[in-house]
Design a protein around this motif. Structure first.
Motif, PDB file in Angstrom:
ATOM      1  N   GLU A  30      41.749  48.895  69.783  1.00 44.43           N
ATOM      2  CA  GLU A  30      40.705  48.111  70.109  1.00 44.43           C
ATOM      3  C   GLU A  30      40.013  48.962  71.268  1.00 44.43           C
ATOM      4  N   PHE A  38      38.758  45.033  73.313  1.00 42.23           N
ATOM      5  CA  PHE A  38      38.712  43.861  72.341  1.00 42.23           C
ATOM      6  C   PHE A  38      37.599  42.672  72.754  1.00 42.23           C
ATOM      7  N   MET A 144      40.672  40.222  64.720  1.00 41.48           N
ATOM      8  CA  MET A 144      41.567  41.449  64.929  1.00 41.48           C
ATOM      9  C   MET A 144      42.964  41.225  64.097  1.00 41.48           C
TER      10      MET A 144
END
Length: 322
Positions: A30, A38, A144
């Motif tokens: 990320e 993220f 994710m």
């Protein structure tokens, strides 16, 4: 209009980390998001839902949420005001200004900055972008895990997921993501540093507690109170959430080892998750019977970080030399 602002990030296998743990370690990178962490997943999703007609967004941040909000606002053509605590490094302020955001420094910790952000949202009619405590954020972060599931394919399921916890937004997103793909039974190792451990304190007390102060150098983990949803998940019998702490020294050592072995620089907050592998914590949890001895692939969320560079790393080394 872009479908979303985040990238589908690489899922990398780490041979050196796999060797340490004795099972395959996958890294969800990320750190390669456009804003450096993220946070852009949830913040991008929230802004698309709430800020399309906005006269401006305001976000309180230790760095990463602000960078994500500033990036998304610039892409949407909306003004952004980011409120930072005085503990924020100069490079973060510069990075935000480069994204075209107005920056205000208020108070010593994130909680102080957040009070000002809420006030501005009220008085100026701006859209408040919370850094971690909102269902739309968690929904965005959950993406994710669906990416991981798509990369691994239907026959592979993680043995455990390792994640850093600050205010709990990433943890909530990961849990939602695991539920979405049918992996709700996968244990989560929730990592914090000593001195920024609002989740661990809540788990120990069996109720939400507010820390007196943030004494850890992992400033991006620096919320004094964890979000209610994260705490509620910790009390849920269907989920296995193992709350663990590492020292600042262990988190920093993890950052340095990761830089040496994977050639990637992340911040201390992310180092907390990496330290689960590098400090031998995963092995210890296996020895204690809290994780299976025969562990399936370990998924480590490399949450990233926009407040680290070489200078910052050197200064942390000097600070934390024991």
């Amino acid at each position: 209009m872009a479908e979303h602002f985040h990238l589908n990030t690489p899922l990398l296998e780490s041979t050196s980390m796999s060797r340490r743990v004795g099972t395959t370690v996958y890294l969800k990178m990320e750190n390669s998001q456009p804003s450096g962490s993220f946070k852009i997943r949830g913040i991008g999703h929230l802004c698309q839902q709430l800020a399309r007609q906005s006269k401006g967004v305001v976000c309180s941040s230790g760095g990463n949420a602000g960078m994500a909000a500033a990036y998304v606002a610039r892409k949407m053509g909306v003004p952004a005001t980011i409120i930072l605590p005085s503990s924020s490094p100069q490079m973060v302020i510069q990075g935000l200004q480069d994204q075209g955001a107005a920056v205000k420094i208020v108070g010593k910790v994130w909680d102080d900055a957040n009070a000002e952000a809420l006030r501005l949202a009220e008085t100026e009619g701006l859209t408040y972008v919370p850094p971690f405590d909102h269902p739309l954020l968690w929904q965005g972060h959950a993406s994710m895990i669906s990416e991981v599931a798509a990369s691994l394919g239907p026959s592979v399921k993680p043995g455990a997921v390792v994640v850093s916890v600050g205010g709990g937004g990433l943890l909530c997103g990961v849990i939602q993501g695991l539920k979405d793909v049918g992996w709700a039974d996968v244990p989560i190792v929730a990592m914090e540093t000593v001195g920024a451990d609002c989740f661990n304190a809540a788990v120990k007390e069996g109720r939400i507690v507010t820390l007196d102060d943030i004494t850890s150098e992992a400033k991006c983990l620096g919320a004094k109170t964890v979000c209610k949803q994260a705490f509620e998940y910790s009390q849920c019998s269907e989920l296995t959430i193992i709350s663990e702490l590492v020292t600042d020294q262990q988190a920093l050592h993890a950052v340095e080892t990761f830089l040496d072995e994977e050639r990637v620089l992340v911040e201390m907050a992310c180092g907390a998750a990496l330290a689960a592998v590098y400090s031998g914590l995963i092995r210890r949890l296996q020895d204690e019977g809290r994780l299976p001895t025969l562990l399936g692939p370990l998924l480590v969320i490399v949450c990233g970080g926009s407040s680290v560079n070489m200078e910052q790393l050197i200064s942390l080394k000097h600070k934390l030399q024991t």
